[in-house]
Design an enzyme around this catalytic site. Structure first.
Site, PDB file in Angstrom:
ATOM      1  N   GLU A 271       0.845  -1.209   0.000  1.00 40.41           N
ATOM      2  CA  GLU A 271       0.000   0.000   0.000  1.00 40.41           C
ATOM      3  C   GLU A 271       0.874   1.251   0.000  1.00 40.41           C
ATOM      4  OE1 GLU A 271      -3.032  -0.117   3.042  1.00 40.41           O
ATOM      5  OE2 GLU A 271      -3.311  -2.279   2.834  1.00 40.41           O
TER       6      GLU A 271
HETATM    7  C1  XIL Z   1      -8.549   2.746   3.121  1.00 43.52           C
HETATM    8  C2  XIL Z   1      -9.216   3.167   1.820  1.00 43.52           C
HETATM    9  O1  XIL Z   1      -8.247   3.650   0.936  1.00 43.52           O
HETATM   10  C3  XIL Z   1     -10.273   4.230   2.098  1.00 43.52           C
HETATM   11  O2  XIL Z   1     -11.013   4.522   0.918  1.00 43.52           O
HETATM   12  C4  XIL Z   1     -11.230   3.757   3.199  1.00 43.52           C
HETATM   13  O3  XIL Z   1     -12.109   4.804   3.515  1.00 43.52           O
HETATM   14  C5  XIL Z   1     -10.454   3.323   4.426  1.00 43.52           C
HETATM   15  O4  XIL Z   1      -9.505   2.338   4.071  1.00 43.52           O
HETATM   16  N1  XIL Z   1      -4.767   0.253   5.454  1.00 43.52           N
HETATM   17  C6  XIL Z   1      -5.452  -0.646   4.703  1.00 43.52           C
HETATM   18  C7  XIL Z   1      -6.411  -0.173   3.662  1.00 43.52           C
HETATM   19  O5  XIL Z   1      -5.201  -1.860   4.818  1.00 43.52           O
HETATM   20  O6  XIL Z   1      -7.499  -1.043   3.512  1.00 43.52           O
HETATM   21  C8  XIL Z   1      -6.901   1.217   3.961  1.00 43.52           C
HETATM   22  O7  XIL Z   1      -7.691   1.643   2.855  1.00 43.52           O
HETATM   23  C9  XIL Z   1      -5.731   2.135   4.208  1.00 43.52           C
HETATM   24  C10 XIL Z   1      -4.938   1.688   5.398  1.00 43.52           C
END
Ligand code: XIL
Length: 366
Positions: A271
């Site tokens: 991410e």
């Molecule tokens: C985030 C999304 O990007 C947003 O749209 C949502 O509102 C919240 O979640 N860690 C993770 C992801 O594992 O699933 C998260 O994604 C960001 C932090």
């Protein structure tokens, strides 16, 4: 003699100009000829991106196809969105992303089977609103995992099975979530087992953020080792990579990657984004002092940070099996709303106009 040397000077001048022009054309064509991120990195690792159903339909679709060969659904496979009621699944959005991946020959990472956030309310309570027992919760997790993993068996090659189960508090080991309160740590091992039962071939990941923090990193390491020792089917660790222009340092990044490769596991950056702000992981109000100008100074810092990060990634290509950006471009990123509501961020390689930013060229120029 005089005439001869003037000719010579002229010739040299013309030659130099031609050379300069050639260099210029070369530079121009380098800019114009953009092979796409995934092509520059084809000998390194797959390049992934987190997508919404909107992103794969609209103007970002072409950008996704050109630059990425892997995708992760940003939200639509999380338990709340995909399983809103006990007997109701919402497959539409997740199916659309799965179809897009198949149609374009892209890899697909599943995200996320068990997470304390974006989980549906029904998961933890019975029909009278009373909290369910550990047995009931585990049975519900099993049924959820089995359904979802089975449905996307043909396209998903790796799942984030458990997301963010470790606490940020240095004095606490596991996160004190509802899952933990009801099941204790057992939900983690069971989730991996249920996923393995549903698909013997899919890679199973534990995924978390703040892995660059040495205290949290050691807790994750300890937990993962414990799972391996207990024979739990875990294949990899996902380092989320929600970083900033101020962190991590090169040394910390190297230490983070190295820590997990010794375990014989897959390691992926799942991410990635590089915020222009000092990193905060907890939501807070916007303050009058919050300034969201993307200054030249911050642009320079972001270029240097991405440059360092990708240099380290490339040097570790044998250890990293995938790198995924969290969102496509600065047109929209989750960091526009988190941790501070309505504070614009510019964390990605593509700009608000969906065109490569200067930092993109730094990342692909090696
Ligand atoms: C985030 C999304 O990007 C947003 O749209 C949502 O509102 C919240 O979640 N860690 C993770 C992801 O594992 O699933 C998260 O994604 C960001 C932090």
């Amino acid at each position: 003699m005089k005439a001869k040397s003037s000719w010579l000077v002229l010739l040299i001048l013309v030659g130099a100009m031609a050379c300069e022009q050639k260099k210029q054309t070369q530079e121009d064509s380098d800019v114009r000829e953009d092979k796409g991120l995934k092509t520059y990195y084809q000998d390194y690792f797959p390049m992934g991106v987190a997508v919404s159903p909107y992103a794969i339909k609209g103007e970002q679709a072409e950008l996704i196809k050109k630059n990425f060969n892997s995708m992760t659904p940003e939200n639509v496979m999380k338990s709340g969105p995909i399983h809103p009621k006990e007997n109701e699944y919402n497959w539409k959005d997740a199916d659309a992303i799965a179809e897009f991946a198949k149609a374009n020959g892209m890899r697909l990472r599943g995200h996320a089977l068990v997470w304390h956030n974006q989980a549906p309310d029904w998961l933890y309570v019975d029909e009278n609103g009373e909290e369910v027992s550990k047995e009931v919760l585990l049975a519900r997790l099993k049924s959820h995992i089995t359904e979802v993993v089975t449905r996307y068996k043909d396209v998903i090659y790796a799942w984030d099975v458990v997301n963010e189960a470790i606490s940020d508090d240095p004095d606490e080991f596991y996160r004190d979530s509802k899952l933990y309160q009801i099941c204790g740590e057992e939900f983690i091992a069971r989730a991996f087992e249920y996923a393995r039962e549903a698909d013997p071939d899919v890679q199973l990941f534990y995924n978390d953020y703040e892995v660059i923090n040495p205290v949290k990193r050691e807790k994750i390491y300890k937990m993962v080792r414990g799972l391996q020792d207990a024979g739990v089917p875990i294949d990899g660790v996902g380092i989320q990579g929600h970083w900033s222009v101020f962190e991590p340092s090169e040394e910390t990044l190297r230490a983070t990657i190295d820590r997990f490769t010794g375990l014989g596991l897959e390691v992926q950056v799942t991410e990635l984004d590089v915020s222009i702000y000092k990193k905060e992981h907890t939501r807070r109000e916007k303050l009058p002092t919050d300034d969201d100008t993307f200054t030249d100074e911050l642009k320079k810092k972001q270029i240097e940070q991405y440059d360092m990060i990708f240099k380290v990634f490339r040097e570790n290509k044998e250890k990293l099996s995938s790198v995924t950006f969290w969102n496509v471009s600065d047109q929209y990123s989750w960091l526009d709303h988190f941790p501070v509501p309505d504070r614009k961020d510019y964390p990605l390689l593509f700009g608000e106009d969906n065109q490569p930013k200067e930092v993109y060229w730094t990342v692909v120029d090696f």
